[in-house]
Design a protein around this motif. Structure first.
Motif, PDB file in Angstrom:
ATOM      1  N   ARG A  82      16.189  27.540 -54.955  1.00 49.83           N
ATOM      2  CA  ARG A  82      15.617  27.994 -56.833  1.00 49.83           C
ATOM      3  C   ARG A  82      16.867  27.232 -57.558  1.00 49.83           C
ATOM      4  N   VAL A  83      16.332  26.276 -58.314  1.00 48.22           N
ATOM      5  CA  VAL A  83      16.801  26.412 -59.497  1.00 48.22           C
ATOM      6  C   VAL A  83      17.194  27.186 -60.439  1.00 48.22           C
ATOM      7  N   ASP A  84      17.313  27.400 -61.129  1.00 42.72           N
ATOM      8  CA  ASP A  84      17.228  28.641 -61.981  1.00 42.72           C
ATOM      9  C   ASP A  84      16.821  27.579 -63.679  1.00 42.72           C
ATOM     10  N   THR A  85      15.154  28.489 -64.015  1.00 41.58           N
ATOM     11  CA  THR A  85      14.489  27.392 -64.959  1.00 41.58           C
ATOM     12  C   THR A  85      15.380  27.071 -66.122  1.00 41.58           C
ATOM     13  N   ILE A 320      25.567  27.021 -57.458  1.00 38.60           N
ATOM     14  CA  ILE A 320      25.506  25.991 -56.889  1.00 38.60           C
ATOM     15  C   ILE A 320      23.784  25.159 -56.327  1.00 38.60           C
ATOM     16  N   ASN A 321      22.736  25.879 -56.788  1.00 38.69           N
ATOM     17  CA  ASN A 321      22.059  25.349 -57.192  1.00 38.69           C
ATOM     18  C   ASN A 321      21.882  24.569 -57.965  1.00 38.69           C
ATOM     19  N   ALA A 322      22.637  25.478 -59.584  1.00 38.17           N
ATOM     20  CA  ALA A 322      22.818  24.495 -60.648  1.00 38.17           C
ATOM     21  C   ALA A 322      23.620  23.614 -61.143  1.00 38.17           C
ATOM     22  N   LEU A 323      24.676  23.571 -60.287  1.00 37.93           N
ATOM     23  CA  LEU A 323      25.406  22.346 -60.155  1.00 37.93           C
ATOM     24  C   LEU A 323      24.903  20.968 -59.170  1.00 37.93           C
ATOM     25  N   GLU A 324      24.527  21.100 -58.293  1.00 35.42           N
ATOM     26  CA  GLU A 324      23.576  20.616 -57.685  1.00 35.42           C
ATOM     27  C   GLU A 324      22.452  19.023 -58.411  1.00 35.42           C
ATOM     28  N   TYR A 325      21.653  20.551 -59.332  1.00 38.15           N
ATOM     29  CA  TYR A 325      20.502  19.973 -60.099  1.00 38.15           C
ATOM     30  C   TYR A 325      20.951  19.505 -60.785  1.00 38.15           C
ATOM     31  N   VAL A 326      22.254  19.719 -61.587  1.00 40.36           N
ATOM     32  CA  VAL A 326      22.668  18.851 -63.283  1.00 40.36           C
ATOM     33  C   VAL A 326      23.764  18.136 -62.326  1.00 40.36           C
TER      34      VAL A 326
END
Length: 344
Positions: A82-85, A320-326
């Motif tokens: 899950r990516v932080d909204t 990790i989820n944030a970096l991957e998303y960005v």
């Protein structure tokens, strides 16, 4: 996600320790997560996880903490995606702007990452091999200052702003820039420093007192060719509980931040080809420091790296989820802008 009991216990221990920084006991797990098993059963599972190297027992508590092996297993097998909204919303707002430059999009995205994670963000630009200088441009700012901009055929830009003394005329700087364009245009970036040294006599013929100007341009070319590292949010690390009271680790990290070559070595030393890579340092001077890196496709044929750097006890799932998303959103933004410009 359906987990075995042992995996679930490891997952909960990692997440509890990340949240509290306190060793985790069987009693704590039962009370915090309402587990429907006995304390003895959990202790047996924790003992097995410790024996397999996923947990470590501290000297000051009966609880356990994750080992580097435990963190890695959690990252590879147990974390949610899950990516932080809040991060999604801020990146979406940023990239809704239609005409950001590559540098603006990356810089602002990295500032968001640092602020939302309390970690330092590092950007490693494309490798200079295969790039060629296409122009050197002079932009006067005032009668005493000017900026020189260097551009390659891959779209990489570097600039150097400097103040010159009264005895150096702006026309002399313009003449130097013309010589650089005449003699260096088309030169491979990796050869710029040698080529610059070769044309020093030409600059001497043009300006008798050329040492200061020559050094300004040489310093810029050295940075242009070698130091493609940008750093954002290093001050955020002070907000990390694990580092706030650790002056020695902070000192080593800030020394690292001021050494682009060492920073590049840390980011690429493992040689991994994975899109997301996690390096948890154990045995060197940066023990208890973790680096999360993501490759990113940039305009042209360029590939860079964005990394988040912070303490070993970081929230790996969120980071990790944030970096991957960005990284993915930036790639989509660059691809969309190329399509608008009529380029493939």
């Amino acid at each position: 996600m359906s987990l075995s009991r042992r995996d679930l216990i490891l997952k909960l221990i990692v997440e509890s320790f990340i949240k509290t920084a306190n060793p985790v006991s069987s009693k704590q797990l039962i009370e915090e997560y309402n587990l429907d098993v006995s304390s003895a059963t959990i202790r047996n599972e924790m003992f097995a996880l410790e024996k397999e190297g996923f947990l470590e027992k501290t000297h000051t508590s009966s609880g356990r903490v994750p080992s580097s092996k435990g963190y890695r297993y959690y990252i590879d097998h147990l974390r949610n995606e899950r990516v932080d909204t809040k991060i999604q919303n801020q990146i979406a707002t940023l990239l809704s702007e239609k005409s950001l430059t590559v540098e603006q999009a990356i810089t602002q995205s990295c500032k968001i990452l640092s602020h939302m994670t309390n970690l330092a963000t590092v950007v490693l630009g494309p490798d200079a091999n295969g790039e060629h200088l296409i122009s050197v441009q002079l932009i006067p700012i005032s009668s005493e200052t000017a900026t020189v901009v260097f551009v390659t055929d891959k779209g990489y830009v570097e600039n150097k702003t400097f103040v010159f003394d009264d005895d150096i005329d702006l026309k002399d700087i313009e003449g130097c820039v013309k010589i650089l364009n005449d003699r260096l245009k088309g030169t491979a970036v990796s050869n710029l420093i040698d080529k610059m040294e070769a044309i020093k006599p030409v600059l001497e013929d043009y300006i008798s007192d050329n040492d200061r100007l020559y050094q300004v341009f040489m310093d810029a070319f050295i940075k242009f060719a070698r130091d493609r590292v940008s750093l954002f949010g290093e001050g955020e690390l002070i907000n990390q509980p694990d580092l706030a009271g650790d002056a020695e680790t902070l000192r080593r990290l800030f020394t690292l931040f001021n050494s682009p070559e060492r920073m590049k070595h840390m980011l690429i030393s493992d040689g991994s080809n994975k899109d997301i890579n996690v390096c948890i340092n154990d045995n060197d001077e940066y023990a208890d420091v973790s680096v999360i890196t993501s490759k990113i496709k940039m305009p042209g044929e360029n590939e860079g790296t964005i990394a988040l750097l912070g303490p070993k006890r970081m929230d790996y799932e969120r980071v990790i989820n944030a970096l991957e998303y960005v990284a993915k959103e930036l790639e989509k933004y660059f691809a969309k802008e190329r399509t608008k410009d009529g380029r493939k």
